[in-house]
Design a protein around this motif. Structure first.
Motif, mmCIF file in Angstrom:
data_model
loop_
_atom_site.group_PDB
_atom_site.id
_atom_site.type_symbol
_atom_site.label_atom_id
_atom_site.label_comp_id
_atom_site.label_asym_id
_atom_site.label_seq_id
_atom_site.Cartn_x
_atom_site.Cartn_y
_atom_site.Cartn_z
ATOM 1 N N ALA A 30 67.702 75.536 67.932
ATOM 2 C CA ALA A 30 68.035 76.972 68.108
ATOM 3 C C ALA A 30 69.149 77.578 67.134
ATOM 4 O O ALA A 30 68.808 78.545 66.285
ATOM 5 N N ALA A 31 70.044 76.619 66.815
ATOM 6 C CA ALA A 31 71.098 76.997 65.941
ATOM 7 C C ALA A 31 70.427 77.135 64.312
ATOM 8 O O ALA A 31 70.616 77.796 63.616
ATOM 9 N N ALA A 32 69.698 75.916 64.266
ATOM 10 C CA ALA A 32 69.121 75.866 62.952
ATOM 11 C C ALA A 32 68.107 77.034 62.635
ATOM 12 O O ALA A 32 68.251 77.892 61.559
ATOM 13 N N LEU A 33 67.418 77.604 63.578
ATOM 14 C CA LEU A 33 66.581 79.018 63.436
ATOM 15 C C LEU A 33 67.263 80.080 63.331
ATOM 16 O O LEU A 33 67.214 80.995 62.545
ATOM 17 N N LEU A 34 68.548 80.135 64.132
ATOM 18 C CA LEU A 34 69.377 81.359 63.920
ATOM 19 C C LEU A 34 70.218 81.436 62.729
ATOM 20 O O LEU A 34 70.170 82.186 61.895
ATOM 21 N N THR A 35 70.412 80.197 61.990
ATOM 22 C CA THR A 35 71.134 80.007 60.631
ATOM 23 C C THR A 35 70.134 80.328 59.609
ATOM 24 O O THR A 35 70.403 81.254 58.614
ATOM 25 N N ALA A 36 68.838 80.125 59.948
ATOM 26 C CA ALA A 36 67.717 80.365 58.859
ATOM 27 C C ALA A 36 67.467 81.843 58.917
ATOM 28 O O ALA A 36 67.509 82.580 57.943
ATOM 29 N N GLY A 37 67.489 82.442 60.012
ATOM 30 C CA GLY A 37 67.402 83.847 60.046
ATOM 31 C C GLY A 37 68.459 84.846 59.482
ATOM 32 O O GLY A 37 68.226 85.675 59.025
#
Length: 178
Positions: free
Chosen positions: A167-174
C-alpha cells in the motif's frame, strides 16, 4: 499505444459470451489468462491453461484475475507508465507498480484459496506455459524475474507488514505520478 490496445481488447471482450460471471473460456492451444477491464469486463482463460492447473490453481487463477478487475489494477499501471512516458526516470517506478499490483492480486488469491503454495504453483505453471509473445502482446507483468520474486514471496514465511508495504509503494507511486 496502451489506450489503443485497451480499446481493442475491450471491443473483443464485448463480443465474447461469458461462461460464468465475467469468465470467458476459449478453446486455444496457447496457455493464457488475462483480465480485460472497462465497460465489458472479462476474465479470459484458455482451456489449455485450465487443463494444466489443479483445482486450487484454477481457483487461484480466477481469484487473481478477479482482483485485477475488482481493484482496477490497470489504472495504476497505466498511470505509472504515463508518468514514465513523461519522465523516463520514472520507468523503474512503473515496473515497481506492475509488480505491486501483481503481488496484490496474488495475496487476494491466497485469501480466497487459503493456500500460499497452491497460488505459487499456479503462478509458476501459468508463467511457464504462457508464451513470451502473448505476455508482450497483452502487456502482462510476468517477466521471469517478477515471477521468481512473486513465487519466492509466496513461499516465504508470512510478513504481516507486507500489505502495508505494498500500500505504501502504491501511495508513493501515486504521489510521484501526481
Amino acid at each position: 499505444a496502451m489506450v489503443r490496445q485497451a480499446r481493442r481488447l475491450g471491443a473483443q471482450a464485448a463480443r465474447m459470451q461469458p461462461t460464468a460471471g465475467d469468465l470467458v473460456v476459449i478453446d486455444d492451444p496457447a496457455a493464457e489468462a488475462f483480465a480485460v477491464s472497462g465497460r465489458n469486463r472479462r476474465i479470459v482463460v484458455t482451456t489449455t491453461l485450465l487443463r494444466q492447473l489443479d483445482a486450487v490453481g484454477r481457483r487461484a487463477l480466477i481469484s487473481h484475475e478477479t482482483a485485477h478487475l475488482r481493484y482496477r489494477h490497470d489504472r495504476y499501471v497505466r498511470l505509472a507508465w504515463l508518468a514514465a512516458a513523461a519522465n523516463p526516470l520514472a520507468r523503474p517506478l512503473a515496473r515497481s507498480v506492475e509488480l505491486a499490483v501483481e503481488r496484490w492480486a496474488d495475496e487476494c488469491a491466497v485469501r480466497e484459496t487459503g493456500n500460499r503454495a497452491g497460488v505459487a504453483r499456479a503462478i509458476g505453471t501459468a508463467a511457464l506455459r504462457t508464451t513470451a509473445g502473448a505476455r508482450m502482446a497483452l502487456g502482462i507483468a510476468a517477466s521471469p524475474g517478477n515471477v521468481v520474486d512473486r513465487v519466492h514471496v509466496l513461499l516465504s514465511p508470512v510478513d504481516r507488514r507486507r500489505p502495508r508495504v505494498i500500500a505504501a509503494a502504491l501511495l508513493t507511486a501515486g504521489a510521484v505520478i501526481w
